[in-house]
Motif scaffolding. Structure first.
Motif, PDB file in Angstrom:
ATOM      1  N   THR A   1      -1.633   6.023  -6.432  1.00  0.00           N
ATOM      2  CA  THR A   1      -2.758   6.922  -5.783  1.00  0.00           C
ATOM      3  C   THR A   1      -2.600   8.264  -6.195  1.00  0.00           C
ATOM      4  OG1 THR A   1      -3.305   7.866  -3.655  1.00  0.00           O
ATOM      5  CG2 THR A   1      -1.179   7.541  -3.909  1.00  0.00           C
TER       6      THR A   1
ATOM      7  N   THR B   1      -3.548  12.749  -5.902  1.00  0.00           N
ATOM      8  CA  THR B   1      -4.120  13.745  -5.032  1.00  0.00           C
ATOM      9  C   THR B   1      -4.018  14.656  -5.818  1.00  0.00           C
ATOM     10  OG1 THR B   1      -1.855  14.466  -4.189  1.00  0.00           O
ATOM     11  CG2 THR B   1      -2.938  12.588  -2.881  1.00  0.00           C
TER      12      THR B   1
ATOM     13  N   ARG C   1       0.763  -1.156   0.186  1.00  0.00           N
ATOM     14  CA  ARG C   1       0.064  -0.035  -0.057  1.00  0.00           C
ATOM     15  C   ARG C   1       0.836   1.340  -0.087  1.00  0.00           C
ATOM     16  NH1 ARG C   1       0.998  -1.617   4.956  1.00  0.00           N
ATOM     17  NH2 ARG C   1       1.243  -0.369   6.533  1.00  0.00           N
TER      18      ARG C   1
END
Lengths: 454, 84
Positions: free
Chosen positions: A277, A279, A156
Protein backbone atom coordinates in the motif's frame (compact mmCIF):
# COMPACT_ATOMS: atom_id res chain seq x y z
CA UNK A 1 -6.26 -46.44 -32.01
CA UNK A 2 -6.03 -49.05 -29.28
CA UNK A 3 -2.66 -47.81 -28.07
CA UNK A 4 -3.98 -44.26 -27.84
CA UNK A 5 -6.81 -45.54 -25.71
CA UNK A 6 -4.40 -47.22 -23.29
CA UNK A 7 -2.25 -44.10 -23.30
CA UNK A 8 -5.21 -41.96 -22.21
CA UNK A 9 -6.21 -44.51 -19.57
CA UNK A 10 -2.64 -44.46 -18.20
CA UNK A 11 -2.61 -40.66 -18.00
CA UNK A 12 -5.98 -40.71 -16.27
CA UNK A 13 -4.78 -43.26 -13.71
CA UNK A 14 -1.65 -41.20 -13.04
CA UNK A 15 -3.73 -38.06 -12.53
CA UNK A 16 -6.06 -39.86 -10.15
CA UNK A 17 -3.09 -41.01 -8.10
CA UNK A 18 -1.65 -37.52 -7.88
CA UNK A 19 -4.89 -35.89 -6.83
CA UNK A 20 -6.15 -38.59 -4.51
CA UNK A 21 -8.08 -37.20 -1.54
CA UNK A 22 -6.02 -36.46 1.50
CA UNK A 23 -6.75 -37.95 4.85
CA UNK A 24 -9.02 -35.82 6.97
CA UNK A 25 -6.80 -33.80 9.28
CA UNK A 26 -8.26 -33.57 12.74
CA UNK A 27 -6.74 -30.59 14.46
CA UNK A 28 -8.49 -31.38 17.69
CA UNK A 29 -10.59 -28.27 17.60
CA UNK A 30 -14.32 -28.66 17.84
CA UNK A 31 -16.33 -27.35 14.97
CA UNK A 32 -18.15 -24.18 16.02
CA UNK A 33 -20.93 -24.99 13.62
CA UNK A 34 -21.93 -27.98 15.72
CA UNK A 35 -23.25 -25.83 18.53
CA UNK A 36 -26.93 -26.13 18.95
CA UNK A 37 -27.71 -22.47 19.49
CA UNK A 38 -24.80 -20.73 17.90
CA UNK A 39 -25.48 -17.74 15.77
CA UNK A 40 -23.30 -14.94 14.58
CA UNK A 41 -23.98 -11.45 15.80
CA UNK A 42 -22.12 -8.31 15.00
CA UNK A 43 -18.41 -8.86 15.07
CA UNK A 44 -16.56 -7.05 17.77
CA UNK A 45 -13.04 -5.83 17.37
CA UNK A 46 -10.64 -6.05 20.24
CA UNK A 47 -7.26 -4.71 21.00
CA UNK A 48 -4.96 -7.01 22.85
CA UNK A 49 -2.41 -5.52 25.18
CA UNK A 50 -0.35 -6.79 28.08
CA UNK A 51 -2.34 -6.58 31.29
CA UNK A 52 -1.15 -4.70 34.30
CA UNK A 53 -1.46 -7.71 36.56
CA UNK A 54 -0.16 -10.33 34.19
CA UNK A 55 -1.70 -11.95 31.18
CA UNK A 56 -3.25 -9.94 28.41
CA UNK A 57 -6.19 -7.65 28.19
CA UNK A 58 -8.80 -7.86 25.48
CA UNK A 59 -10.50 -4.54 25.21
CA UNK A 60 -13.55 -4.09 22.99
CA UNK A 61 -12.72 -1.32 20.53
CA UNK A 62 -16.33 -0.49 19.92
CA UNK A 63 -19.63 -1.04 21.63
CA UNK A 64 -20.66 -4.64 21.39
CA UNK A 65 -22.22 -7.35 23.40
CA UNK A 66 -19.56 -9.18 25.30
CA UNK A 67 -20.15 -11.67 28.03
CA UNK A 68 -17.36 -13.09 30.04
CA UNK A 69 -16.58 -16.33 31.71
CA UNK A 70 -15.60 -16.76 35.26
CA UNK A 71 -13.50 -19.75 34.29
CA UNK A 72 -10.73 -19.22 31.83
CA UNK A 73 -11.52 -15.57 31.53
CA UNK A 74 -11.77 -13.18 34.42
CA UNK A 75 -14.26 -10.45 34.13
CA UNK A 76 -12.76 -7.82 36.33
CA UNK A 77 -15.12 -5.46 37.99
CA UNK A 78 -17.16 -4.25 35.04
CA UNK A 79 -20.90 -4.04 35.32
CA UNK A 80 -23.00 -6.85 33.94
CA UNK A 81 -24.44 -6.14 30.58
CA UNK A 82 -21.68 -3.77 29.61
CA UNK A 83 -18.57 -4.27 27.60
CA UNK A 84 -15.78 -5.23 29.87
CA UNK A 85 -12.10 -5.67 29.74
CA UNK A 86 -11.11 -9.28 29.73
CA UNK A 87 -7.98 -10.49 31.35
CA UNK A 88 -6.59 -13.84 30.44
CA UNK A 89 -3.36 -15.32 31.61
CA UNK A 90 -3.16 -18.36 29.39
CA UNK A 91 -3.87 -17.37 25.81
CA UNK A 92 -1.36 -14.56 25.56
CA UNK A 93 -3.00 -13.09 22.50
CA UNK A 94 -1.93 -16.06 20.48
CA UNK A 95 -4.23 -18.96 21.17
CA UNK A 96 -6.87 -19.95 18.69
CA UNK A 97 -9.01 -22.04 20.97
CA UNK A 98 -10.43 -21.70 24.39
CA UNK A 99 -12.69 -23.88 26.46
CA UNK A 100 -15.71 -22.16 27.76
CA UNK A 101 -16.18 -22.30 31.44
CA UNK A 102 -19.01 -21.06 33.58
CA UNK A 103 -20.38 -17.94 32.04
CA UNK A 104 -21.56 -14.82 33.65
CA UNK A 105 -24.96 -13.63 32.65
CA UNK A 106 -24.92 -10.25 31.17
CA UNK A 107 -28.32 -8.98 31.96
CA UNK A 108 -27.56 -8.79 35.64
CA UNK A 109 -30.52 -10.94 36.64
CA UNK A 110 -28.67 -14.11 37.38
CA UNK A 111 -31.45 -16.29 36.05
CA UNK A 112 -29.20 -18.23 33.73
CA UNK A 113 -31.57 -17.61 30.86
CA UNK A 114 -30.37 -14.55 29.08
CA UNK A 115 -26.74 -15.42 29.08
CA UNK A 116 -24.83 -14.80 25.99
CA UNK A 117 -21.42 -15.66 25.24
CA UNK A 118 -18.45 -14.47 23.70
CA UNK A 119 -16.08 -15.07 21.09
CA UNK A 120 -12.58 -13.76 21.57
CA UNK A 121 -9.63 -15.35 20.04
CA UNK A 122 -7.53 -15.76 16.99
CA UNK A 123 -5.17 -12.89 17.50
CA UNK A 124 -1.72 -14.01 16.68
CA UNK A 125 1.15 -12.04 17.98
CA UNK A 126 0.73 -8.89 19.98
CA UNK A 127 -1.01 -5.74 18.98
CA UNK A 128 -4.54 -5.91 17.79
CA UNK A 129 -7.04 -8.65 17.76
CA UNK A 130 -8.57 -9.04 14.41
CA UNK A 131 -12.24 -8.60 13.83
CA UNK A 132 -13.72 -11.70 15.33
CA UNK A 133 -16.73 -13.80 15.02
CA UNK A 134 -18.94 -13.28 17.96
CA UNK A 135 -20.81 -16.43 18.74
CA UNK A 136 -23.97 -16.57 20.71
CA UNK A 137 -24.54 -19.66 22.73
CA UNK A 138 -26.87 -20.64 25.51
CA UNK A 139 -25.68 -20.84 29.05
CA UNK A 140 -26.21 -24.56 29.26
CA UNK A 141 -23.76 -25.14 26.44
CA UNK A 142 -21.03 -23.54 28.43
CA UNK A 143 -18.88 -26.60 28.66
CA UNK A 144 -18.36 -26.77 24.95
CA UNK A 145 -15.30 -25.31 23.35
CA UNK A 146 -14.98 -23.76 19.96
CA UNK A 147 -12.47 -22.32 17.58
CA UNK A 148 -12.27 -18.63 17.02
CA UNK A 149 -12.21 -17.61 13.45
CA UNK A 150 -11.35 -14.12 12.24
CA UNK A 151 -14.12 -12.66 10.13
CA UNK A 152 -11.67 -11.39 7.58
CA UNK A 153 -8.87 -13.82 6.85
CA UNK A 154 -7.66 -12.12 3.71
CA UNK A 155 -4.03 -11.17 3.62
CA UNK A 156 -4.10 -7.44 3.86
CA UNK A 157 -2.66 -4.29 5.33
CA UNK A 158 -5.08 -3.19 8.00
CA UNK A 159 -3.71 0.23 8.81
CA UNK A 160 -0.64 2.38 8.38
CA UNK A 161 0.72 5.38 10.23
CA UNK A 162 0.88 8.10 9.05
CA UNK A 163 -2.43 7.79 7.28
CA UNK A 164 -3.15 8.94 3.75
CA UNK A 165 -3.63 12.66 3.08
CA UNK A 166 -2.77 13.75 6.58
CA UNK A 167 -0.51 16.48 7.86
CA UNK A 168 2.07 15.48 10.40
CA UNK A 169 4.38 17.47 12.62
CA UNK A 170 8.13 17.28 12.19
CA UNK A 171 9.76 15.13 14.80
CA UNK A 172 13.07 13.63 15.75
CA UNK A 173 11.20 10.44 16.58
CA UNK A 174 8.69 10.27 13.77
CA UNK A 175 6.75 7.01 13.84
CA UNK A 176 6.12 4.85 10.79
CA UNK A 177 4.15 1.71 11.46
CA UNK A 178 1.91 -0.80 9.81
CA UNK A 179 -0.53 -3.40 11.01
CA UNK A 180 -1.45 -6.23 8.71
CA UNK A 181 -2.63 -9.79 8.46
CA UNK A 182 -1.04 -12.74 6.69
CA UNK A 183 -3.11 -15.85 6.15
CA UNK A 184 -1.72 -19.33 5.71
CA UNK A 185 -2.10 -19.32 1.95
CA UNK A 186 0.37 -16.46 1.63
CA UNK A 187 2.63 -17.63 4.39
CA UNK A 188 5.74 -19.57 3.57
CA UNK A 189 7.96 -19.80 6.65
CA UNK A 190 9.14 -16.22 6.45
CA UNK A 191 8.09 -12.93 4.93
CA UNK A 192 9.53 -9.43 4.90
CA UNK A 193 7.76 -6.23 5.78
CA UNK A 194 9.41 -3.16 4.28
CA UNK A 195 8.55 0.40 5.18
CA UNK A 196 9.81 3.04 2.75
CA UNK A 197 9.34 6.77 2.91
CA UNK A 198 10.53 9.35 0.47
CA UNK A 199 10.07 13.06 0.15
CA UNK A 200 8.61 14.10 -3.16
CA UNK A 201 10.95 17.06 -3.04
CA UNK A 202 12.95 17.97 -0.03
CA UNK A 203 13.30 21.60 0.73
CA UNK A 204 16.94 22.43 0.73
CA UNK A 205 17.58 24.90 3.52
CA UNK A 206 19.11 27.61 1.32
CA UNK A 207 16.38 27.47 -1.28
CA UNK A 208 13.45 28.28 0.86
CA UNK A 209 14.11 31.98 1.30
CA UNK A 210 15.82 33.03 -1.91
CA UNK A 211 14.07 31.35 -4.83
CA UNK A 212 11.13 32.69 -6.73
CA UNK A 213 8.34 30.28 -5.95
CA UNK A 214 7.33 30.03 -9.60
CA UNK A 215 10.64 28.68 -10.80
CA UNK A 216 12.16 27.04 -7.77
CA UNK A 217 13.97 23.96 -9.02
CA UNK A 218 16.02 23.15 -5.97
CA UNK A 219 14.17 19.90 -5.67
CA UNK A 220 15.76 16.55 -5.33
CA UNK A 221 14.85 13.83 -2.87
CA UNK A 222 16.93 13.93 0.24
CA UNK A 223 14.60 12.61 2.91
CA UNK A 224 14.29 8.93 2.28
CA UNK A 225 14.41 5.93 4.51
CA UNK A 226 13.79 2.23 4.63
CA UNK A 227 13.04 -0.15 7.42
CA UNK A 228 12.74 -3.87 6.83
CA UNK A 229 11.80 -6.65 9.19
CA UNK A 230 11.66 -10.38 8.59
CA UNK A 231 8.75 -12.08 10.31
CA UNK A 232 8.13 -15.75 10.88
CA UNK A 233 4.61 -15.94 12.33
CA UNK A 234 1.44 -15.87 10.32
CA UNK A 235 -1.58 -13.93 11.45
CA UNK A 236 -1.64 -10.35 12.60
CA UNK A 237 1.62 -8.45 12.48
CA UNK A 238 2.65 -5.00 13.58
CA UNK A 239 5.86 -3.36 12.44
CA UNK A 240 6.95 0.02 13.69
CA UNK A 241 10.02 2.20 13.54
CA UNK A 242 10.99 5.73 14.45
CA UNK A 243 13.21 8.14 12.58
CA UNK A 244 14.12 11.77 12.57
CA UNK A 245 12.00 13.56 9.99
CA UNK A 246 12.55 17.30 9.88
CA UNK A 247 12.50 18.31 6.20
CA UNK A 248 9.07 19.71 5.50
CA UNK A 249 7.15 18.86 2.38
CA UNK A 250 5.07 16.14 0.82
CA UNK A 251 6.07 12.52 1.32
CA UNK A 252 5.29 9.13 -0.01
CA UNK A 253 5.05 6.24 2.40
CA UNK A 254 5.00 2.74 0.98
CA UNK A 255 4.59 -0.56 2.78
CA UNK A 256 5.44 -3.80 1.02
CA UNK A 257 5.02 -7.33 2.27
CA UNK A 258 7.14 -9.76 0.30
CA UNK A 259 8.35 -13.29 0.61
CA UNK A 260 11.52 -14.77 -0.85
CA UNK A 261 10.87 -16.96 -3.84
CA UNK A 262 14.30 -18.24 -4.79
CA UNK A 263 17.55 -18.27 -2.85
CA UNK A 264 20.94 -19.30 -4.13
CA UNK A 265 23.97 -19.56 -1.87
CA UNK A 266 22.17 -17.48 0.70
CA UNK A 267 21.27 -14.77 -1.80
CA UNK A 268 17.60 -14.04 -2.33
CA UNK A 269 17.39 -13.60 -6.05
CA UNK A 270 13.65 -13.13 -6.40
CA UNK A 271 10.86 -12.07 -4.12
CA UNK A 272 7.11 -12.23 -4.48
CA UNK A 273 5.04 -9.22 -3.55
CA UNK A 274 2.23 -10.37 -1.27
CA UNK A 275 0.53 -7.08 -0.58
CA UNK A 276 1.47 -3.41 -0.57
CA UNK A 277 0.00 0.00 0.00
CA UNK A 278 1.13 3.56 -0.51
CA UNK A 279 0.05 6.79 1.11
CA UNK A 280 0.82 10.49 0.84
CA UNK A 281 1.30 12.74 3.79
CA UNK A 282 2.51 16.25 4.34
CA UNK A 283 5.15 17.01 6.88
CA UNK A 284 4.23 20.37 8.41
CA UNK A 285 3.48 22.06 5.08
CA UNK A 286 4.12 21.70 1.37
CA UNK A 287 7.53 22.87 0.26
CA UNK A 288 8.06 25.40 -2.52
CA UNK A 289 9.24 22.57 -4.74
CA UNK A 290 6.03 20.64 -4.05
CA UNK A 291 4.01 23.65 -5.11
CA UNK A 292 6.02 24.18 -8.28
CA UNK A 293 5.73 20.49 -9.14
CA UNK A 294 1.98 20.49 -8.64
CA UNK A 295 1.53 23.65 -10.69
CA UNK A 296 3.68 22.21 -13.48
CA UNK A 297 1.70 19.02 -13.54
CA UNK A 298 -1.57 20.89 -13.66
CA UNK A 299 -0.27 23.02 -16.50
CA UNK A 300 0.74 19.93 -18.45
CA UNK A 301 -2.68 18.39 -17.92
CA UNK A 302 -4.40 21.54 -19.11
CA UNK A 303 -2.10 21.63 -22.12
CA UNK A 304 -2.90 18.05 -23.05
CA UNK A 305 -6.60 18.61 -22.51
CA UNK A 306 -6.46 21.54 -24.88
CA UNK A 307 -4.94 19.41 -27.63
CA UNK A 308 -6.56 16.03 -27.26
CA UNK A 309 -9.77 16.93 -25.55
CA UNK A 310 -9.31 14.84 -22.48
CA UNK A 311 -6.73 14.13 -19.82
CA UNK A 312 -3.62 12.35 -20.95
CA UNK A 313 -2.90 10.27 -17.90
CA UNK A 314 0.50 9.14 -19.09
CA UNK A 315 1.71 12.73 -19.02
CA UNK A 316 0.86 13.24 -15.37
CA UNK A 317 4.12 13.40 -13.48
CA UNK A 318 3.97 10.89 -10.68
CA UNK A 319 6.99 11.29 -8.50
CA UNK A 320 6.30 8.10 -6.58
CA UNK A 321 7.25 6.16 -9.66
CA UNK A 322 8.83 7.52 -12.80
CA UNK A 323 7.57 9.83 -15.49
CA UNK A 324 7.71 8.02 -18.82
CA UNK A 325 8.20 10.53 -21.61
CA UNK A 326 7.67 7.83 -24.23
CA UNK A 327 4.25 6.92 -22.84
CA UNK A 328 3.37 10.58 -22.74
CA UNK A 329 4.25 11.06 -26.40
CA UNK A 330 2.45 7.88 -27.44
CA UNK A 331 -0.66 9.09 -25.68
CA UNK A 332 -0.77 12.09 -27.98
CA UNK A 333 -1.16 9.82 -31.00
CA UNK A 334 -2.94 6.73 -29.71
CA UNK A 335 -6.42 6.92 -28.22
CA UNK A 336 -6.71 6.35 -24.52
CA UNK A 337 -8.48 3.34 -23.09
CA UNK A 338 -11.65 5.22 -22.07
CA UNK A 339 -12.08 6.53 -25.58
CA UNK A 340 -11.78 3.07 -27.08
CA UNK A 341 -14.31 1.67 -24.58
CA UNK A 342 -16.74 4.51 -25.28
CA UNK A 343 -16.33 4.04 -29.01
CA UNK A 344 -17.02 0.33 -28.82
CA UNK A 345 -20.05 1.00 -26.63
CA UNK A 346 -21.35 3.53 -29.13
CA UNK A 347 -20.77 1.11 -31.96
CA UNK A 348 -22.65 -1.59 -30.11
CA UNK A 349 -25.60 0.67 -29.32
CA UNK A 350 -25.84 2.42 -32.69
CA UNK A 351 -24.50 -0.10 -35.18
CA UNK A 352 -24.31 -3.67 -33.93
CA UNK A 353 -27.96 -3.76 -32.84
CA UNK A 354 -29.12 -2.83 -36.32
CA UNK A 355 -30.27 -5.31 -38.89
CA UNK A 356 -28.62 -7.69 -39.80
CA UNK A 357 -25.77 -7.50 -37.24
CA UNK A 358 -28.38 -7.24 -34.51
CA UNK A 359 -29.25 -10.92 -34.85
CA UNK A 360 -25.73 -11.95 -34.00
CA UNK A 361 -25.55 -9.37 -31.21
CA UNK A 362 -28.81 -10.60 -29.73
CA UNK A 363 -27.58 -14.19 -29.99
CA UNK A 364 -24.41 -13.32 -28.08
CA UNK A 365 -26.28 -11.25 -25.49
CA UNK A 366 -28.59 -14.13 -24.68
CA UNK A 367 -25.68 -16.52 -24.46
CA UNK A 368 -23.79 -14.30 -22.05
CA UNK A 369 -26.51 -12.79 -19.89
CA UNK A 370 -29.15 -15.48 -19.55
CA UNK A 371 -29.25 -16.76 -15.96
CA UNK A 372 -29.37 -20.42 -15.12
CA UNK A 373 -32.65 -22.20 -14.66
CA UNK A 374 -33.66 -25.26 -12.74
CA UNK A 375 -33.33 -28.54 -14.51
CA UNK A 376 -36.45 -30.61 -15.07
CA UNK A 377 -37.35 -33.60 -12.97
CA UNK A 378 -39.08 -36.73 -14.13
CA UNK A 379 -42.56 -37.22 -12.67
CA UNK A 380 -45.00 -40.03 -13.15
CA UNK A 381 -48.49 -40.40 -11.73
CA UNK A 382 -49.98 -43.83 -12.03
CA UNK A 383 -53.61 -44.39 -12.80
CA UNK A 384 -56.07 -45.28 -10.08
CA UNK A 385 -56.60 -48.66 -11.59
CA UNK A 386 -52.97 -49.68 -11.56
CA UNK A 387 -51.23 -51.56 -8.79
CA UNK A 388 -49.71 -48.24 -7.58
CA UNK A 389 -53.22 -46.89 -7.08
CA UNK A 390 -52.64 -43.37 -8.36
CA UNK A 391 -49.34 -42.84 -6.60
CA UNK A 392 -46.95 -40.19 -7.91
CA UNK A 393 -43.28 -40.75 -8.45
CA UNK A 394 -40.71 -38.02 -8.92
CA UNK A 395 -37.13 -38.58 -9.89
CA UNK A 396 -34.51 -35.86 -10.11
CA UNK A 397 -31.61 -37.30 -12.06
CA UNK A 398 -29.45 -34.24 -11.36
CA UNK A 399 -29.91 -34.12 -7.61
CA UNK A 400 -27.14 -36.58 -6.88
CA UNK A 401 -24.73 -35.00 -9.32
CA UNK A 402 -25.18 -31.37 -8.22
CA UNK A 403 -21.87 -29.75 -7.37
CA UNK A 404 -23.55 -27.57 -4.77
CA UNK A 405 -26.36 -29.59 -3.21
CA UNK A 406 -25.88 -33.18 -4.32
CA UNK A 407 -24.27 -36.01 -2.50
CA UNK A 408 -21.03 -35.50 -4.40
CA UNK A 409 -20.82 -31.94 -3.09
CA UNK A 410 -19.94 -33.18 0.38
CA UNK A 411 -16.35 -32.57 1.37
CA UNK A 412 -14.30 -35.73 1.36
CA UNK A 413 -10.86 -34.27 2.04
CA UNK A 414 -9.27 -32.54 5.00
CA UNK A 415 -10.79 -29.59 6.83
CA UNK A 416 -8.09 -27.11 5.96
CA UNK A 417 -8.83 -27.35 2.27
CA UNK A 418 -12.10 -29.22 1.97
CA UNK A 419 -12.76 -30.65 -1.46
CA UNK A 420 -15.68 -32.56 -2.84
CA UNK A 421 -15.69 -35.15 -5.59
CA UNK A 422 -15.92 -32.58 -8.37
CA UNK A 423 -13.02 -30.59 -6.93
CA UNK A 424 -10.88 -33.70 -6.85
CA UNK A 425 -11.93 -34.88 -10.29
CA UNK A 426 -11.40 -31.47 -11.87
CA UNK A 427 -7.70 -31.80 -12.67
CA UNK A 428 -7.79 -35.38 -13.94
CA UNK A 429 -10.63 -34.40 -16.24
CA UNK A 430 -8.69 -31.34 -17.35
CA UNK A 431 -5.72 -33.51 -18.21
CA UNK A 432 -7.74 -36.09 -20.11
CA UNK A 433 -9.80 -33.56 -22.07
CA UNK A 434 -6.93 -31.30 -23.02
CA UNK A 435 -4.61 -34.17 -23.86
CA UNK A 436 -7.34 -35.45 -26.13
CA UNK A 437 -7.65 -31.97 -27.62
CA UNK A 438 -3.90 -31.81 -28.14
CA UNK A 439 -3.96 -35.22 -29.76
CA UNK A 440 -6.76 -34.17 -32.13
CA UNK A 441 -4.97 -30.97 -33.14
CA UNK A 442 -1.69 -32.77 -33.74
CA UNK A 443 -3.62 -35.42 -35.63
CA UNK A 444 -5.20 -32.77 -37.88
CA UNK A 445 -1.99 -30.81 -38.43
CA UNK A 446 0.15 -33.80 -39.30
CA UNK A 447 -2.56 -35.50 -41.35
CA UNK A 448 -1.70 -38.91 -40.01
CA UNK A 449 -5.01 -40.45 -40.91
CA UNK A 450 -4.86 -39.31 -44.52
CA UNK A 451 -1.45 -40.90 -45.01
CA UNK A 452 -2.79 -44.13 -43.65
CA UNK A 453 -5.61 -44.17 -46.13
CA UNK A 454 -3.08 -43.96 -48.89
CA UNK B 1 -4.89 12.55 -31.74
CA UNK B 2 -4.85 11.83 -35.46
CA UNK B 3 -5.94 8.25 -35.03
CA UNK B 4 -8.59 9.37 -32.59
CA UNK B 5 -10.10 11.71 -35.14
CA UNK B 6 -9.84 9.04 -37.82
CA UNK B 7 -11.71 6.52 -35.67
CA UNK B 8 -14.34 9.07 -34.71
CA UNK B 9 -15.01 9.89 -38.36
CA UNK B 10 -15.31 6.22 -39.30
CA UNK B 11 -17.69 5.54 -36.41
CA UNK B 12 -19.74 8.59 -37.38
CA UNK B 13 -19.99 7.44 -40.99
CA UNK B 14 -20.91 3.87 -40.06
CA UNK B 15 -23.57 4.89 -37.56
CA UNK B 16 -24.98 7.44 -39.99
CA UNK B 17 -25.28 4.94 -42.81
CA UNK B 18 -26.92 2.31 -40.65
CA UNK B 19 -29.11 4.65 -38.62
CA UNK B 20 -32.15 4.00 -40.84
CA UNK B 21 -31.96 0.24 -40.34
CA UNK B 22 -34.39 -1.31 -37.84
CA UNK B 23 -33.08 -2.32 -34.43
CA UNK B 24 -33.19 -5.99 -33.57
CA UNK B 25 -34.97 -6.45 -30.25
CA UNK B 26 -35.26 -10.22 -30.31
CA UNK B 27 -34.61 -13.17 -32.55
CA UNK B 28 -37.40 -14.05 -34.98
CA UNK B 29 -39.65 -17.12 -35.19
CA UNK B 30 -39.59 -17.75 -31.45
CA UNK B 31 -35.88 -18.43 -31.55
CA UNK B 32 -35.35 -15.83 -28.82
CA UNK B 33 -37.28 -17.76 -26.16
CA UNK B 34 -35.95 -21.05 -27.44
CA UNK B 35 -32.35 -19.92 -27.25
CA UNK B 36 -32.84 -18.37 -23.81
CA UNK B 37 -34.32 -21.61 -22.50
CA UNK B 38 -31.54 -23.62 -24.07
CA UNK B 39 -28.79 -21.44 -22.66
CA UNK B 40 -30.37 -21.35 -19.20
CA UNK B 41 -30.70 -25.13 -19.12
CA UNK B 42 -27.22 -25.61 -20.48
CA UNK B 43 -25.75 -23.30 -17.82
CA UNK B 44 -27.73 -25.12 -15.14
CA UNK B 45 -26.48 -28.44 -16.40
CA UNK B 46 -22.91 -27.15 -16.35
CA UNK B 47 -23.38 -26.17 -12.70
CA UNK B 48 -24.68 -29.62 -11.90
CA UNK B 49 -22.08 -31.39 -13.96
CA UNK B 50 -18.88 -29.23 -13.94
CA UNK B 51 -16.83 -31.49 -16.28
CA UNK B 52 -19.14 -30.40 -19.06
CA UNK B 53 -17.67 -26.91 -18.86
CA UNK B 54 -14.19 -28.31 -19.39
CA UNK B 55 -15.35 -30.34 -22.36
CA UNK B 56 -17.22 -27.36 -23.76
CA UNK B 57 -14.15 -25.11 -23.41
CA UNK B 58 -12.04 -27.69 -25.18
CA UNK B 59 -14.66 -27.91 -27.91
CA UNK B 60 -14.55 -24.14 -28.42
CA UNK B 61 -10.76 -24.27 -28.66
CA UNK B 62 -10.96 -27.01 -31.25
CA UNK B 63 -13.62 -25.06 -33.13
CA UNK B 64 -11.32 -22.03 -33.14
CA UNK B 65 -8.49 -24.18 -34.41
CA UNK B 66 -10.57 -25.47 -37.30
CA UNK B 67 -11.77 -21.96 -38.16
CA UNK B 68 -8.16 -20.77 -38.12
CA UNK B 69 -7.24 -23.52 -40.55
CA UNK B 70 -10.09 -22.49 -42.83
CA UNK B 71 -9.05 -18.83 -42.70
CA UNK B 72 -5.45 -19.72 -43.46
CA UNK B 73 -6.61 -21.76 -46.39
CA UNK B 74 -8.73 -18.89 -47.67
CA UNK B 75 -5.98 -16.30 -47.39
CA UNK B 76 -2.96 -18.40 -48.23
CA UNK B 77 -4.69 -20.75 -50.61
CA UNK B 78 -2.69 -23.45 -52.31
CA UNK B 79 0.43 -22.66 -50.32
CA UNK B 80 -1.14 -24.34 -47.29
CA UNK B 81 0.50 -27.75 -46.73
CA UNK B 82 -2.03 -30.41 -47.55
CA UNK B 83 -2.08 -34.12 -47.84
CA UNK B 84 -4.45 -34.79 -50.70
Amino acid sequence: MKKYFFFIIAIFALAMTVSAPRVFADNGFPDPDTFSTVSAVHPVEFSCTPGTSGGYQLIPKAAGLVALSSGDWDTGSGASGADQTVVNSALLCSSQVMTLGQWNYIDGLGDNEDYLIVDLGSAIGGGFYDVLWVKEIHYTDSSTGFTFVPTNTNTRIISVTPQDNTTQATSTSFVFDVEGYINENDFDDVYDVTLEWKAKHSQVAGCEAGINSTFAICAFPTSTGTYEVRLTDLGTFTVSTTTSLLNIGQYYYTVKVTKPRFSFLGLELFTDLIVSTSTDFTLATSSKADIVSQESTNALIEFSEGIVGNTVDACVIDFSGSFDFQDCMISFFLPDREYIIDTIDNLREDFLVKLPMGYLTRFVEITISTPTSTLPTISYTSSNTSIFNGASFTFDPFETLSSTTGIVSSAVSDSNDPQNVWDIMEYPIYIVVYLTLLFMIVHDVTGVSKHRKI
Amino acid sequence: MIIKIFISVIVLIITSITSWLPTVEELPWGLDDLWQTSVASFKAFIEVFPPLQIVFSAFLIYLGFRLTLILIKIFVGSRVPHHD
